[in-house]
Motif scaffolding. Structure first.
Motif, mmCIF file in Angstrom:
data_model
loop_
_atom_site.group_PDB
_atom_site.id
_atom_site.type_symbol
_atom_site.label_atom_id
_atom_site.label_comp_id
_atom_site.label_asym_id
_atom_site.label_seq_id
_atom_site.Cartn_x
_atom_site.Cartn_y
_atom_site.Cartn_z
ATOM 1 N N ALA A 89 0.819 -1.209 0.000
ATOM 2 C CA ALA A 89 0.000 0.000 0.000
ATOM 3 C C ALA A 89 0.852 1.258 0.000
ATOM 4 O O ALA A 89 0.408 2.305 -0.489
ATOM 5 N N ASN A 90 2.068 1.188 0.538
ATOM 6 C CA ASN A 90 2.955 2.350 0.610
ATOM 7 C C ASN A 90 4.081 2.317 -0.413
ATOM 8 O O ASN A 90 4.980 3.155 -0.368
ATOM 9 N N ASP A 91 4.053 1.353 -1.317
ATOM 10 C CA ASP A 91 5.073 1.227 -2.346
ATOM 11 C C ASP A 91 5.018 2.446 -3.279
ATOM 12 O O ASP A 91 3.943 2.787 -3.783
ATOM 13 N N PRO A 92 6.148 3.128 -3.503
ATOM 14 C CA PRO A 92 6.130 4.318 -4.356
ATOM 15 C C PRO A 92 5.617 4.044 -5.771
ATOM 16 O O PRO A 92 4.915 4.873 -6.350
ATOM 17 N N GLY A 93 5.931 2.882 -6.317
ATOM 18 C CA GLY A 93 5.460 2.542 -7.660
ATOM 19 C C GLY A 93 3.951 2.360 -7.700
ATOM 20 O O GLY A 93 3.282 2.811 -8.630
ATOM 21 N N VAL A 94 3.403 1.711 -6.683
ATOM 22 C CA VAL A 94 1.964 1.501 -6.603
ATOM 23 C C VAL A 94 1.258 2.839 -6.421
ATOM 24 O O VAL A 94 0.271 3.140 -7.112
ATOM 25 N N LEU A 95 1.768 3.660 -5.506
ATOM 26 C CA LEU A 95 1.152 4.965 -5.259
ATOM 27 C C LEU A 95 1.233 5.860 -6.492
ATOM 28 O O LEU A 95 0.286 6.584 -6.803
ATOM 29 N N SER A 96 2.356 5.801 -7.200
ATOM 30 C CA SER A 96 2.517 6.596 -8.411
ATOM 31 C C SER A 96 1.516 6.166 -9.483
ATOM 32 O O SER A 96 0.900 7.010 -10.138
ATOM 33 N N CYS A 97 1.340 4.870 -9.638
ATOM 34 C CA CYS A 97 0.384 4.342 -10.615
ATOM 35 C C CYS A 97 -1.039 4.753 -10.243
ATOM 36 O O CYS A 97 -1.837 5.146 -11.106
ATOM 37 N N MET A 98 -1.359 4.672 -8.950
ATOM 38 C CA MET A 98 -2.703 5.037 -8.510
ATOM 39 C C MET A 98 -2.957 6.535 -8.705
ATOM 40 O O MET A 98 -4.057 6.932 -9.091
#
Length: 141
Positions: free
Chosen positions: A71-80
């Motif tokens: 949930a706090n992964d920079p790649g995941v947050l960037s994609c979201m």
């Protein structure tokens, strides 16, 4: 296999090398942007609202840590942030069926168009956890 056979990258034309260099620059730029706290979008706007684990299974702390890191992964947050996605809940999915053997074996589930995303964290025997990279691939899928 021939030991003196040229590699594919060595055979690229000048235009191919320029394109590869441009992709590398773009990748470094995106990585630099994601690694700085200023560029990370406010997680309350785009991200996950809450984390849920399965209460009847052991090692809940480990499962919660895995979900928190996703949930706090920079790649995941960037994609979201890029797609302007907000998910109410990131939760653990019970590992039903055997991977590669059963006719039905769900690795992840998106409920109600992103209201809740469930991920299969544990191995089939419930004694361990899947590799983080494979769980992350399911989340991005």
């Amino acid at each position: 296999a021939k030991s003196n056979a040229p590699r594919i990258r060595d055979d690229l034309s000048q235009a191919g090398r320029a394109e590869m260099a441009a992709r590398q620059r773009l990748g470094r730029k995106m990585l630099h942007k994601a690694s700085h706290k200023d560029s990370v979008i406010n997680s309350t706007q785009f991200g996950f609202g809450r984390i849920e684990t399965l209460p009847m299974l052991p090692q809940q702390d480990e499962a919660k840590n895995i979900l928190n890191s996703l949930a706090n992964d920079p790649g995941v947050l960037s994609c979201m942030a890029k797609h302007k996605w907000s998910v109410g809940c990131l939760a653990e999915l019970f590992p039903e069926g055997k991977v590669g053997q059963s006719a039905v074996c769900v690795m992840g589930l998106n409920q109600n168009k992103g209201q809740k995303i469930l991920l299969r964290l544990r191995t089939d025997d419930l004694k361990g956890f899947r590799k983080m990279l494979s769980i992350r691939k399911v989340l991005f899928h």
